[in-house]
Design a protein around this motif. Structure first.
Motif, PDB file in Angstrom:
ATOM      1  N   ALA B 330       0.857  -1.049  -0.023  1.00 22.13           N
ATOM      2  CA  ALA B 330       0.276  -0.040  -0.026  1.00 22.13           C
ATOM      3  C   ALA B 330       0.911   1.267   0.031  1.00 22.13           C
ATOM      4  O   ALA B 330       0.604   2.481  -0.602  1.00 22.13           O
ATOM      5  N   LEU B 331       1.993   1.167   0.611  1.00 24.28           N
ATOM      6  CA  LEU B 331       2.800   2.253   0.852  1.00 24.28           C
ATOM      7  C   LEU B 331       3.988   2.375  -0.108  1.00 24.28           C
ATOM      8  O   LEU B 331       4.200   1.244  -0.835  1.00 24.28           O
ATOM      9  N   PRO B 332       4.691   3.576  -0.676  1.00 26.23           N
ATOM     10  CA  PRO B 332       5.318   3.407  -1.836  1.00 26.23           C
ATOM     11  C   PRO B 332       6.772   2.653  -1.620  1.00 26.23           C
ATOM     12  O   PRO B 332       7.013   2.521  -0.415  1.00 26.23           O
ATOM     13  N   LYS B 333       7.594   2.575  -2.632  1.00 29.47           N
ATOM     14  CA  LYS B 333       8.725   1.665  -2.526  1.00 29.47           C
ATOM     15  C   LYS B 333       9.743   2.625  -1.590  1.00 29.47           C
ATOM     16  O   LYS B 333      10.561   2.088  -1.008  1.00 29.47           O
ATOM     17  N   ASP B 334       9.771   3.874  -1.796  1.00 31.29           N
ATOM     18  CA  ASP B 334      10.433   4.548  -0.936  1.00 31.29           C
ATOM     19  C   ASP B 334      10.306   4.862   0.506  1.00 31.29           C
ATOM     20  O   ASP B 334      11.022   5.512   1.519  1.00 31.29           O
ATOM     21  N   SER B 335       9.177   4.310   1.033  1.00 27.40           N
ATOM     22  CA  SER B 335       8.436   4.516   2.096  1.00 27.40           C
ATOM     23  C   SER B 335       9.351   3.589   3.047  1.00 27.40           C
ATOM     24  O   SER B 335       9.600   2.386   2.940  1.00 27.40           O
ATOM     25  N   PRO B 336       9.699   3.932   4.573  1.00 26.58           N
ATOM     26  CA  PRO B 336      10.288   2.942   5.401  1.00 26.58           C
ATOM     27  C   PRO B 336       9.384   1.867   5.663  1.00 26.58           C
ATOM     28  O   PRO B 336       9.926   0.736   6.185  1.00 26.58           O
ATOM     29  N   GLY B 337       7.981   1.858   5.606  1.00 24.54           N
ATOM     30  CA  GLY B 337       7.156   0.612   5.704  1.00 24.54           C
ATOM     31  C   GLY B 337       7.064  -0.018   4.627  1.00 24.54           C
ATOM     32  O   GLY B 337       6.454  -1.220   4.800  1.00 24.54           O
ATOM     33  N   PHE B 338       7.849   0.146   3.340  1.00 28.11           N
ATOM     34  CA  PHE B 338       7.704  -0.760   2.380  1.00 28.11           C
ATOM     35  C   PHE B 338       8.444  -2.280   2.754  1.00 28.11           C
ATOM     36  O   PHE B 338       9.463  -2.167   3.369  1.00 28.11           O
ATOM     37  N   THR B 339       7.665  -3.367   2.251  1.00 27.07           N
ATOM     38  CA  THR B 339       8.323  -4.736   2.495  1.00 27.07           C
ATOM     39  C   THR B 339       8.045  -5.628   1.235  1.00 27.07           C
ATOM     40  O   THR B 339       7.009  -5.493   0.737  1.00 27.07           O
ATOM     41  N   LYS B 340       9.261  -6.299   1.019  1.00 24.02           N
ATOM     42  CA  LYS B 340       9.104  -7.077   0.001  1.00 24.02           C
ATOM     43  C   LYS B 340       8.490  -8.161   0.366  1.00 24.02           C
ATOM     44  O   LYS B 340       7.713  -9.190  -0.756  1.00 24.02           O
ATOM     45  N   ASP B 341       8.174  -8.699   1.567  1.00 25.77           N
ATOM     46  CA  ASP B 341       7.098  -9.734   1.991  1.00 25.77           C
ATOM     47  C   ASP B 341       5.903  -9.892   1.079  1.00 25.77           C
ATOM     48  O   ASP B 341       5.398 -10.840   0.797  1.00 25.77           O
ATOM     49  N   LEU B 342       5.203  -8.601   1.059  1.00 24.26           N
ATOM     50  CA  LEU B 342       3.849  -8.323   0.600  1.00 24.26           C
ATOM     51  C   LEU B 342       3.849  -8.665  -0.814  1.00 24.26           C
ATOM     52  O   LEU B 342       3.112  -9.489  -1.493  1.00 24.26           O
ATOM     53  N   ASP B 343       5.301  -8.410  -1.700  1.00 28.19           N
ATOM     54  CA  ASP B 343       5.254  -8.699  -3.159  1.00 28.19           C
ATOM     55  C   ASP B 343       5.287 -10.247  -3.197  1.00 28.19           C
ATOM     56  O   ASP B 343       4.405 -10.596  -4.285  1.00 28.19           O
TER      57      ASP B 343
END
Lengths: 313, 518
Positions: B330-343
């Motif tokens: 939901a959050l963009p890739k440059d966000s600290p909350g971005f996680t590859k796990d969701l991908d």
């Protein structure tokens, strides 16, 4: 003739009035009120009601229309709900752009169309077939696509013309012409092809007339036969075609205005419809109607002048 | 077909040729003139929207128009090149102990276009307009807003205090955008005047050669001490709505900088222009109805999760948004909350989608209607096919009016929007938990907790942990069904302009950051 002109003027006025009523009703049929539009989605009902009250939106429709009409006759088309600016002033600044585009495209398409149509009719054979084929393709091609190709070739690749923008005539006549060149050609290609076909057909008919044969038999110069007698005989449908082209180009300028980022009426229509700016929509519709009615009036007068039979009647 | 003799044919051909040549000369201007060389004293930006469609009141617009209004107005705080908040019209700021009062100390040498001076009374007069619903920039600080300002008090001639309804640490960041822009005295008193005439203290003033909706011309404001920070004497915002036309304007030298869509980036690069890119906007399907009021199936989390598996994001991007990034976060890739796990967790898996629907009690699928706008129709039609493959019938209805599009949040279970996550806490409180995407008043304890945690986080690690939690829950709950992250692309003429720099993750570079090429 004066009676004819008076009748036609009255008809034109009636047409504008009817369209004004229809535009007024259509605007009122649009969902949402001016208050809701100008204040946006988060506005309270009280604030919306206040704006509607101030704008007279709650008055009877008849009162609203005649109030608008009275102001419109004096040149005041109201104010924009979106930015509070005068609609008349905005449209007055945009009209020259669209008019330049439409007039330029009509002129170019008329010159091209008549030249090619006469050539096709007179030369016949292979020349006629080539012109017919090219015109057939040109009529079929969308203006948007033609514009993209011209921009790519003449603005992006070679920088001969500017790719976007419009320079007012009073700022620089030369830059004005340059800024209009590509949009005008874009719009003129299809129109020119259409007029070429129309001219060819009319000329073929004209060249078979008895009086043309008589002129040839009396050794009248060829250019005079072609461009004075035959073309004049063939001119009625051509003139009608040119007028229709102008009307069509005036309305269709939105394509060129978007592609070339020009601040004309087409862009204004797009903006005002997308923002539900009712006074602006109404203003554009009325202005466009006045132009169309005026062109039709000129067409009728020109037809009367060109056709001896009509002139006599 | 021959109707005249050879002399006649020759005559007609010569005349036709002359007419043809004449027409081409007329329309072409008859010269091989090229476009004028760029003036080093001016910068032309080709932009994709009319920033001043509502006139020149910066408070009627939100963050996306900051760059334009930055030329005409100054903000209480200024956005710094690294994305942080620095001094602006307020040279200093301080919070009270519980972060409920923010006190600003103002500069004392600021003059507005109308001749008025900056003081605490003027700042108060500006902020006291926050109850005006037309002022979009103030919606979050108005009564009931996520960052409600309860009162604005004049402490001294150059000191003003903002009291919040609840603690607002970090509020100064909001004052870097249009929310913090201050309008001169005339503009505040007669806001209608701002429709045609700006009244700011910014580094530029509006030049009369401006053509509304088409070309906004700004020239240096000699009265502004800040003007020296801006490299170009004249800045022109040229409104070019068509993406290809913007790229053409850049390539042909009519614009020095242009906002490019991803599908025109390759073309622009091939013509030798520079391109700077940044992410940040996630195009997302948003579950409006999480309680099943408009469609009972949407009350089931498993149904909402089924959407995550049913949609082939990569195919969507390949087909319609070449150059953008497929998104499972939901959050963009440059966000600290971005996680590859969701991908990987929510990778395209139609079988999994079908089984989730069956588990939720919808083995034969479900049917609902979504309202589309002109911009979103194509995307929705692409998604429609993926959903149909797992048994979900999504009817796409074109909105007949803006009102209908707005009303869809209450009448349909799912919507589609481009979401800007530059301020996740503000967005969660203002739009997701309490705002327009949740008119059915659904609750999710995990989301509320994660948002609160993020709001309170002080250091990088805590922010990352909370943001990741928030991001993960937004996707797992199906409140957000991300599709792709659109890149913001700034193309620039490398001979005229130095490489464009973004301010932190802000999609619109600072106007002051544009510098001439060395």
């Amino acid at each position: 003739m004066p009676l004819f002109i008076t009748k036609r003027l009255l008809m034109a006025l009636a047409t504008v009035l009817v369209v004004s009523v229809l535009a007024f009703l259509l605007v009122h049929a649009m969902p949402g009120s001016p208050g809701a539009v100008s204040l946006g989605a988060g506005a309270s009902q009280e604030a919306i009601d206040e704006v509607n009250q101030r704008l007279g939106w709650n008055d009877p429709h008849v009162v609203q229309f005649f109030s608008w009409l009275g102001n419109a006759v004096r040149g005041d088309l109201g104010i924009s709900l979106i930015d509070g600016r005068s609609v008349s002033a905005d449209l007055a600044s945009r009209l020259p752009v669209t008019a330049s585009l439409a007039a330029g495209a009509t002129l170019v398409s008329a010159v091209l169309g008549i030249a090619l149509g006469v050539t096709a009719a007179v030369r016949g054979g292979m020349v006629d077939r080539i012109i017919g084929g090219v015109c057939g393709m040109a009529v079929a091609l969308p203006a948007f696509w033609i514009g993209i190709i011209f921009v790519y070739l003449l603005a992006v690749q070679t920088s001969v013309f500017p790719a976007t923008g419009y320079v007012p005539f009073e700022v620089s006549p030369q830059d004005w012409a340059m800024s209009l060149a590509l949009p005008v050609i874009t719009l003129a290609v299809g129109g020119g092809a259409f007029l070429a076909r129309q001219t060819r057909a009319s000329m073929l008919e004209a060249l078979q007339q008895e009086h043309i044969r008589t002129l040839r038999a009396t050794a009248t110069p060829t250019w005079k036969i072609l461009y004075v007698h035959a073309l004049r005989y063939a001119s009625l449908p051509i003139v009608a075609g040119i007028a229709l082209q102008f009307i069509q180009l005036f309305g269709g300028s939105v394509i060129a205005e978007q592609l070339f980022a020009m601040p004309g009426l087409g862009q204004a229509v797009q903006n005002s419809v997308s923002t539900h700016d009712a006074p602006s929509v109404q203003g554009v519709v009325v202005i466009a109607t006045v132009v169309v009615v005026a062109v039709n009036l000129v067409l009728e007068l020109a037809t009367k002048f060109l056709d001896p039979k009509l002139r006599a009647s | 077909m021959k109707h005249l003799n050879s002399t006649a044919r020759a005559s007609s051909a010569v005349l036709a040729g002359a007419l043809l040549l004449g027409s081409l000369t007329a329309c072409g201007g008859g010269s091989g003139q090229t476009t004028a060389k760029a003036d080093t004293g001016s910068l032309t930006l080709a932009v994709d929207h009319d920033a001043a469609s509502f006139g020149f009141d910066p408070l009627r617009v939100v963050g996306a128009q900051r760059q334009f209004f930055e030329g005409l107005y100054e903000s209480l705080m200024s956005l710094q090149p690294d994305g942080s908040a620095g001094p602006g019209l307020a040279k200093e700021f301080s919070y009270n102990a519980d972060n409920t009062v923010l006190t600003l100390t103002l500069k004392d040498d600021v003059t507005f276009t109308d001749g008025s001076k900056l003081d605490a009374e003027l700042v108060k007069a500006n902020l006291d307009r926050r109850s005006d619903p037309a002022l979009s920039a103030y919606s979050a600080v108005a009564k009931g807003g996520a960052q409600e300002i309860a009162s604005v008090d004049v402490v001294g001639p150059t000191q003003v205090a903002l009291t919040f309804a609840k603690p607002q640490p970090g509020f100064e960041n909001n004052l870097t955008s249009t929310t913090g822009m201050i309008v001169g005295k005339n503009g505040v008193t007669d806001s209608a005047s701002l429709s045609a005439t700006p009244d700011g203290s910014g580094p530029y003033t509006l030049d009369p050669s401006t053509v509304k909706g088409n070309k906004y011309v700004m020239v240096k404001n000699e009265k502004s001490p800040e003007a020296a920070k801006y490299a170009f004497n004249k800045v022109i915002f040229s409104v070019v709505l068509d993406p290809q036309a913007r790229a053409n304007a850049l390539v042909s030298g009519q614009a020095d900088v242009a906002m490019l869509t991803s599908n025109t980036v390759d073309f622009a690069k091939s013509k030798g222009v520079g391109v700077s890119q940044i992410g940040g906007t996630v195009n997302t399907m948003v579950s409006f109805d999480k309680i099943g009021k408009t469609s009972p199936a949407f009350a089931e989390e498993k149904v909402r999760q089924a959407f995550q598996y049913a949609i082939n994001r990569q195919a969507l991007v390949d087909a319609l948004h070449k150059g953008d990034i497929p998104a499972w976060n939901a959050l963009p890739k440059d966000s600290p909350g971005f996680t590859k796990d969701l991908d990987t967790k929510f990778a395209y898996n139609p079988d999994k989608a079908k089984s989730l629907l069956a588990e939720a009690g919808y083995p034969n699928g479900l049917e609902f209607t979504i309202v589309a706008g002109a911009q979103t129709q194509t995307d929705l039609q692409a998604v429609q096919k993926d959903l149909a493959a797992v048994g979900i019938t999504m009817n796409v209805k074109m909105a007949s009016s803006t009102d209908e599009a707005f009303a869809a949040v209450a009448t349909t279970p799912l919507g589609y929007a481009a979401l800007d996550w530059s301020n996740p806490v503000g967005f969660m409180y203002g739009a997701v938990l309490n705002g327009f995407t949740n008119v059915q008043k659904a609750t999710d304890e995990q989301l509320s907790a994660a948002t609160g945690e993020l709001a309170a986080a002080k250091d990088e690690a805590a922010i990352k942990a909370a943001a990741t939690k928030l991001n993960t829950r937004l996707v797992e709950s199906g409140w957000m069904i991300p599709l792709y992250e659109a890149l913001t692309n700034q193309g620039y003429n490398t001979k005229k302009v130095a490489p464009v720099q973004f301010a932190g993750t802000n999609a619109y570079p600072l106007l002051s950051s544009y510098k001439p090429a060395s």
